[in-house]
Scaffold this active site. Structure first.
Site, mmCIF file in Angstrom:
data_model
loop_
_atom_site.group_PDB
_atom_site.id
_atom_site.type_symbol
_atom_site.label_atom_id
_atom_site.label_comp_id
_atom_site.label_asym_id
_atom_site.label_seq_id
_atom_site.Cartn_x
_atom_site.Cartn_y
_atom_site.Cartn_z
ATOM 1 N N PHE A 40 27.523 36.771 42.568
ATOM 2 C CA PHE A 40 28.308 36.375 41.242
ATOM 3 C C PHE A 40 27.376 35.147 40.585
ATOM 4 C CE2 PHE A 40 31.621 34.558 38.951
ATOM 5 C CZ PHE A 40 32.354 35.514 38.444
ATOM 6 N N ARG B 19 34.547 48.652 35.473
ATOM 7 C CA ARG B 19 34.851 48.416 37.095
ATOM 8 C C ARG B 19 36.502 48.649 37.157
ATOM 9 N NH1 ARG B 19 34.245 42.469 39.219
ATOM 10 N NH2 ARG B 19 36.140 42.410 37.988
ATOM 11 N N TYR C 64 43.424 34.130 42.478
ATOM 12 C CA TYR C 64 43.914 34.934 41.249
ATOM 13 C C TYR C 64 43.768 36.203 41.331
ATOM 14 C CZ TYR C 64 39.659 33.303 39.668
ATOM 15 O OH TYR C 64 38.070 32.924 39.499
ATOM 16 N N LYS C 65 42.771 36.590 42.079
ATOM 17 C CA LYS C 65 42.507 38.154 42.245
ATOM 18 C C LYS C 65 43.505 38.885 42.913
ATOM 19 C CE LYS C 65 37.700 37.339 40.808
ATOM 20 N NZ LYS C 65 36.622 36.647 41.326
ATOM 21 N N ASP D 104 31.354 34.261 50.464
ATOM 22 C CA ASP D 104 32.189 34.176 49.024
ATOM 23 C C ASP D 104 33.110 35.497 49.361
ATOM 24 O OD1 ASP D 104 33.411 34.739 46.828
ATOM 25 O OD2 ASP D 104 31.779 33.699 45.743
HETATM 26 C C1 LIG Z 1 35.971 35.712 40.621
HETATM 27 C C2 LIG Z 1 34.702 35.102 41.336
HETATM 28 C C3 LIG Z 1 34.580 33.789 41.625
HETATM 29 C C4 LIG Z 1 34.961 32.864 40.451
HETATM 30 O O1 LIG Z 1 34.785 31.251 40.663
HETATM 31 P P1 LIG Z 1 35.963 30.290 39.676
HETATM 32 O O2 LIG Z 1 35.269 29.069 40.047
HETATM 33 O O3 LIG Z 1 37.228 30.541 40.304
HETATM 34 O O4 LIG Z 1 35.760 30.737 38.294
HETATM 35 C C5 LIG Z 1 33.293 33.035 42.213
HETATM 36 N N1 LIG Z 1 32.622 34.164 42.971
HETATM 37 C C6 LIG Z 1 33.027 35.524 43.018
HETATM 38 C C7 LIG Z 1 32.257 36.562 43.924
HETATM 39 C C8 LIG Z 1 33.957 35.791 42.197
HETATM 40 O O5 LIG Z 1 34.119 37.264 42.368
#
Ligand SMILES: *Cc1c(COP(=O)(O)O)cnc(C)c1O
Length: 409
Positions: free
Chosen positions: A132, A383, A234-235, A209
């Protein structure tokens, strides 16, 4: 090839047989909502129906009546007590190893810095090209700051990181490896246990992660022997926009690994306000500043539901949902120039699938206009995220039927 009526009948039958179907009614469905199919619960989960009442009660009874006393009543403990609940319900972590605080990005920075400091003399961080963006950027920053080298593994964006690739990349100079357990684009589910073992054999530490895993696929951090992990709430955990992240530090690193943002909330005695930073024992030492208490309320409502459903049942439904989405795509899309950019084997599939075609950016806009809401991921992927507690099979059917109409047009 099954026609549409067969597939709609199948969707109804799958909903009928779904042991978790009752949870759908426990999410908020405001009057006038125009959503036909929400296929993005993996980016932002729906709010729990009980949430307005929880928020109201918190504001009136805890904040409004207890005022500053609320901190010592219990709020100061929330980062750890909520972390323990999350650890048990979703992460396979024994108590005392998970905190809820910060954002994923900041938590990742803190734990990755702690990890590289715990491997002095080793100069490499191993990561993959399809990690990511925030992970890649944060690690670039740490490499620049600490004079370290990033070693990139090229991953196929339609698949993900394998143990063989990791084995070929790690060595005596590797301090840390950082991967996503479920890849944000393809949904590829990495073999975290094998990869952790391989990295450890080279003497490196591992940070996972878990953003696209937590609340969707079972995670066994303790069993894997993972060193560190981060993720957002939040997911699939329904924590709401901007809800805090979680961080995991395996007990064996407590007291030795030290994170770099030395704030008063991570201090051994925050209210002594004394000179000099002395980190708290255990997981509290990961904290920096005042915890976002209000922003944890939706997560508590999400955890109530996850604990009741159980992560194994959630995973079982998740696999049926993605399997059904694959069946629909197979029947309706793959002969129209649409390609699958996700694993087909269920044991390598997380909670979402991605399909691609050159015009999918414009098609996503059209879907959103019709109340069908997936996510677009550049350059050409749609997605389809299927949050098990809040998504029905008929919803998947109707969403993909709308996509079929647009790809035929
Ligand atoms: C959604 C997501 C993030 C988000 O990071 P934030 O600091 O909450 O914006 C990080 N890593 C992955 C793999 C994600 O899917």
């Amino acid at each position: 090839m099954p026609d549409r009526t067969d597939l709609l009948a199948k969707a109804h039958a799958l909903d009928e047989a779904d042991p978790l179907r009752g949870f759908r009614d426990r999410f908020l469905t405001p009057d006038g909502a125009d959503v036909v199919a929400y296929l993005d619960g993996n980016s932002l989960g729906r709010p729990a129906g009980a949430l307005p009442e929880h928020m109201d009660r918190f504001i009136h009874q805890q904040w409004g009546q207890r005022l500053i006393r609320g901190w010592t009543d219990e709020w100061l403990d929330w980062p750890v007590t909520v972390g323990d609940r999350l650890g048990r319900a979703a992460l396979g972590a024994e108590p005392g190893q998970v905190v809820v605080a910060d954002s994923t990005t900041v938590m990742l920075y803190k734990l990755a810095r702690a990890a590289v400091a715990a491997r002095p003399g080793r100069r490499e961080i191993v990561l993959d090209t399809d990690n990511f963006p925030t992970d890649r950027y944060v690690l670039e920053g740490i490499a620049a700051e600490r004079d370290l080298v990033l070693k990139w593994i090229e991953t196929d964006p339609a698949a993900g990181i394998t143990d063989e690739q990791v084995a070929a990349a790690v060595g005596p100079d590797t301090a840390l490896v950082v991967f996503s357990h479920v890849a944000y684009r393809s949904g590829y589910l990495a073999d975290a246990e094998a990869i952790t073992r391989t990295a450890h054999r080279a003497g490196a530490l591992v940070l996972w992660d878990l953003c696209h895993s937590a609340g969707s696929v079972p995670v066994e951090l303790d069993e894997w022997g993972a060193d560190f992990a981060v993720g957002c709430t939040y997911k699939y955990l329904n924590g709401g926009p901007g809800s805090p992240a979680f961080g995991y530090v395996n007990r064996r690193h407590h007291g030795s690994a030290q994170q770099p943002i030395w704030g008063w909330m991570g201090h051994r005695e925050p209210f002594e306000m004394g000179p000099g930073y002395h980190p708290a024992d255990g997981i509290r030492g990961v904290l920096s500043g005042t915890p976002p208490i209000l922003a944890m309320l939706p997560l508590l409502a999400g955890l109530d539901m996850l604990e009741e459903a159980g992560i194994e049942a959630v995973r079982a439904k998740s696999l049926l949902l993605t399997e059904f989405a694959l069946e629909l795509a197979e029947s309706w899309l793959f002969d129209r120039g649409v390609q699958l950019a996700s694993p087909r084997e269920s044991e390598r599939r997380g909670g979402h699938i991605t399909v691609r075609r050159a015009d999918f950016r414009e098609i996503t806009d059209k879907l959103w206009d019709r109340g069908v809401i997936p996510d677009f991921r550049a350059p050409d992927g749609i997605r389809i995220g299927l949050a098990p507690l809040s998504t029905s099979f008929v919803e998947v059917h109707n969403g993909l039927a709308a996509l079929r109409e647009l790809v035929v047009a």
